[in-house]
Design a protein around this motif. Structure first.
Motif, PDB file in Angstrom:
ATOM      1  N   ARG A 330       0.858  -1.190   0.000  1.00 53.82           N
ATOM      2  CA  ARG A 330       0.000   0.000   0.000  1.00 53.82           C
ATOM      3  C   ARG A 330       0.897   1.244   0.000  1.00 53.82           C
ATOM      4  O   ARG A 330       1.760   1.410   0.851  1.00 53.82           O
ATOM      5  CB  ARG A 330      -0.880  -0.007   1.250  1.00 53.82           C
ATOM      6  CG  ARG A 330      -2.182   0.732   1.084  1.00 53.82           C
ATOM      7  CD  ARG A 330      -3.201   0.289   2.135  1.00 53.82           C
ATOM      8  NE  ARG A 330      -2.554  -0.068   3.401  1.00 53.82           N
ATOM      9  CZ  ARG A 330      -2.323   0.804   4.390  1.00 53.82           C
ATOM     10  NH1 ARG A 330      -2.660   2.046   4.268  1.00 53.82           N
ATOM     11  NH2 ARG A 330      -1.758   0.407   5.519  1.00 53.82           N
ATOM     12  N   ASP A 332       1.375   5.541  -0.244  1.00 53.10           N
ATOM     13  CA  ASP A 332       0.689   6.819   0.016  1.00 53.10           C
ATOM     14  C   ASP A 332       0.265   7.438  -1.308  1.00 53.10           C
ATOM     15  O   ASP A 332       0.974   7.328  -2.301  1.00 53.10           O
ATOM     16  CB  ASP A 332       1.639   7.803   0.717  1.00 53.10           C
ATOM     17  CG  ASP A 332       2.177   7.224   2.011  1.00 53.10           C
ATOM     18  OD1 ASP A 332       1.507   6.338   2.570  1.00 53.10           O
ATOM     19  OD2 ASP A 332       3.264   7.656   2.448  1.00 53.10           O
ATOM     20  N   ASP A 333      -0.887   8.116  -1.287  1.00 54.05           N
ATOM     21  CA  ASP A 333      -1.347   8.782  -2.506  1.00 54.05           C
ATOM     22  C   ASP A 333      -0.589  10.082  -2.732  1.00 54.05           C
ATOM     23  O   ASP A 333      -0.182  10.391  -3.846  1.00 54.05           O
ATOM     24  CB  ASP A 333      -2.854   9.079  -2.419  1.00 54.05           C
ATOM     25  CG  ASP A 333      -3.640   7.779  -2.389  1.00 54.05           C
ATOM     26  OD1 ASP A 333      -3.154   6.808  -3.001  1.00 54.05           O
ATOM     27  OD2 ASP A 333      -4.710   7.731  -1.742  1.00 54.05           O
ATOM     28  N   ALA A 334      -0.425  10.819  -1.638  1.00 56.84           N
ATOM     29  CA  ALA A 334       0.171  12.152  -1.787  1.00 56.84           C
ATOM     30  C   ALA A 334       1.686  12.063  -1.643  1.00 56.84           C
ATOM     31  O   ALA A 334       2.192  11.252  -0.868  1.00 56.84           O
ATOM     32  CB  ALA A 334      -0.388  13.081  -0.715  1.00 56.84           C
TER      33      ALA A 334
END
Ligand code: AMP
Ligand code: GLY
Length: 442
Positions: A330, A332-334
């Motif tokens: 997983r 991080d998006d940012a």
């Protein structure tokens, strides 16, 4: 393929500031089980890791192999290039134990500049035009025929010292002779790469690779010269920062498309599942980014900046890459916010003749400052348990902040709080970035 254990037992190979930074980051991960170091004489590593029960000796890799079995090691993280070039990943990989770092054959990307050039040529990866030579006579003849500025490189591992950026023909002749005749770099210089000299700012780009997939990290800039304003002799690196505004989003995309992805594909075509860090040293030339060199490990001191900005849990990322399963992590998006600046504190006499023994004071005070981390690179405890200088690059002081200027000010304040006789540091880490922001790009 094996699933990731709930707690991952790690053996960390290497004993400098890069490894201390990796150890500190792994210690903050809830996925870490036991953490062992091959270099417990580094006080930073000793404070975080258990020592292995065997001496570290690449000539006796079977001992490390047995240790991995005894200590139920799930993941070996290799910091420096030499153990990889010597085949440590080949030796330690087993059903249980995954190794973060490529096999010796794939590590030729760093350990043979001639081989790396060949791979780049076969995959049309942008790099300086180059020729490879195995004897002085033909290399000297080639230099005579060239009018452009040249760079002469020992093909093998030379601790970053085997590169001569030449001002004129005479310097190029001298460099060729230093390698083939004086044998200044031993066998590392028995093959020599001569290439065109490129111009432009330099940046380091890092990807964590699992054989097929990759996670690209922040681009960094290292500072190789000893003195402010990029003057003085070359060193192992006097400081780094990230992210760098010298490389914009579209250029990073181009680096991914034209350099990183085709390199991993070319390695696969050669039969290698490359697992570890792919580090491209790039020059941003007027004709686009071009590869100066590849390394098969994290940069030092760039790693000290990157470890707090990884886009996921560090133990999960390294284990997944080592097991060929990055797609399961997983992320991080940012992107990470703010900036990081690492300042290297070097010993008196560095880089030519670093002096050991000076007593170091002020590290606990520096570590207590906001947004600061301190990593041990070349320190030891003496007989009286005092911290003393034991290597050329002594301590790495890392500041984090909302902006690069804030990160640098924090690192500088902490660097000033640390005292030892003959301390050398650069106060201008990030100066190219700060002048870009001020609109002064040359
Ligand atoms: P390398 O170990 O190949 O990255 O080379 C060490 C340093 O030499 C680089 O960081 C550059 O500053 C410089 N260098 C290497 N190759 C070139 C080149 N083709 N043109 C200009 N400078 C170079
Ligand atoms: N920072 C340069 C290197 O690690 O090679």
């Amino acid at each position: 393929m094996q699933r990731m254990p709930a707690k991952v037992n790690v053996l960390l190979v290497g004993g400098g500031g890069r490894e201390h930074a990796l150890a500190a980051a792994m210690k903050r991960s809830p996925r870490l089980g036991a953490l062992y170091t091959t270099h417990p004489d580094n006080p930073g590593l000793a404070a975080l890791c258990r020592p292995t029960d065997i001496p570290f000796d690449l000539k006796e890799m079977y001992r490390l192999e047995q240790f991995c079995g005894r200590a139920a090691i799930d993941l070996v993280v290799v910091g420096p290039e030499a153990p990889l070039a010597a085949g440590l990943a080949d030796r330690l990989t087993s059903e249980r134990t995954k190794v973060f770092g490529p096999t010796a054959e794939a590590a030729r990307l760093e350990s043979s500049k001639a081989w790396a050039k060949q791979l780049m040529r076969s995959a049309s990866i942008p790099t300086a035009e180059a020729r490879v030579f195995k004897d002085a006579e033909s290399a000297l003849t080639y230099v005579r025929t060239r009018d452009e500025a040249l760079v002469v490189k020992a093909s093998g591992l030379a601790s970053g010292k085997g590169v001569y950026v030449c001002e004129g023909k005479q310097e190029a002749f001298d460099a060729v002779r230093a390698m083939f005749v004086e044998r200044r770099f031993g066998d590392a210089g028995s093959e020599v790469v001569i290439e065109e000299r490129l111009q432009g700012p330099e940046v380091s780009v890092f990807a964590i690779v699992d054989g097929r997939n990759m996670v690209i990290l922040d681009a960094c800039q290292d500072h190789k010269r000893l003195l402010e304003g990029d003057a003085g002799p070359n060193t192992g690196g006097m400081g780094a920062y990230c992210p760098t505004p010298l490389i914009d989003g579209p250029t990073m995309q181009a680096v991914w498309r034209q350099v990183l992805a085709p390199t991993v594909d070319a390695l696969r075509r050669e039969g290698f599942e490359y697992r570890g860090v792919l580090y491209a040293g790039l020059m941003l030339t007027p004709g686009g980014p071009k590869v100066l060199e590849f390394n098969v490990r994290f940069g030092d001191p760039e790693c000290q900046c990157l470890v707090d900005r990884l886009p996921g849990d560090v133990v999960e990322l390294l284990f997944a890459a080592a097991s060929g399963r990055l797609e399961e992590v997983r992320l991080d998006d940012a992107p990470a916010a703010g900036s990081v600046c690492c300042i290297v504190l070097a010993a008196a006499g560095y880089p030519d003749a670093p002096q050991a023994g000076a007593v170091i004071e002020g590290v606990p005070e520096a570590e207590a400052m906001p947004g600061v981390r301190v990593y041990h690179a070349g320190t030891r405890r003496d007989g009286e348990r005092r911290l003393v200088v034991a290597g050329g690059r002594v301590l790495n002081v890392v500041g984090s902040g909302a902006t690069l200027e804030e990160a640098r000010q924090r690192a500088l304040a902490a660097a000033d709080a640390i005292r030892f006789a003959g301390k050398q540091l650069r106060r201008d880490i990030g100066h190219q970035a700060l002048s870009v922001k001020a609109g002064k790009r040359r």
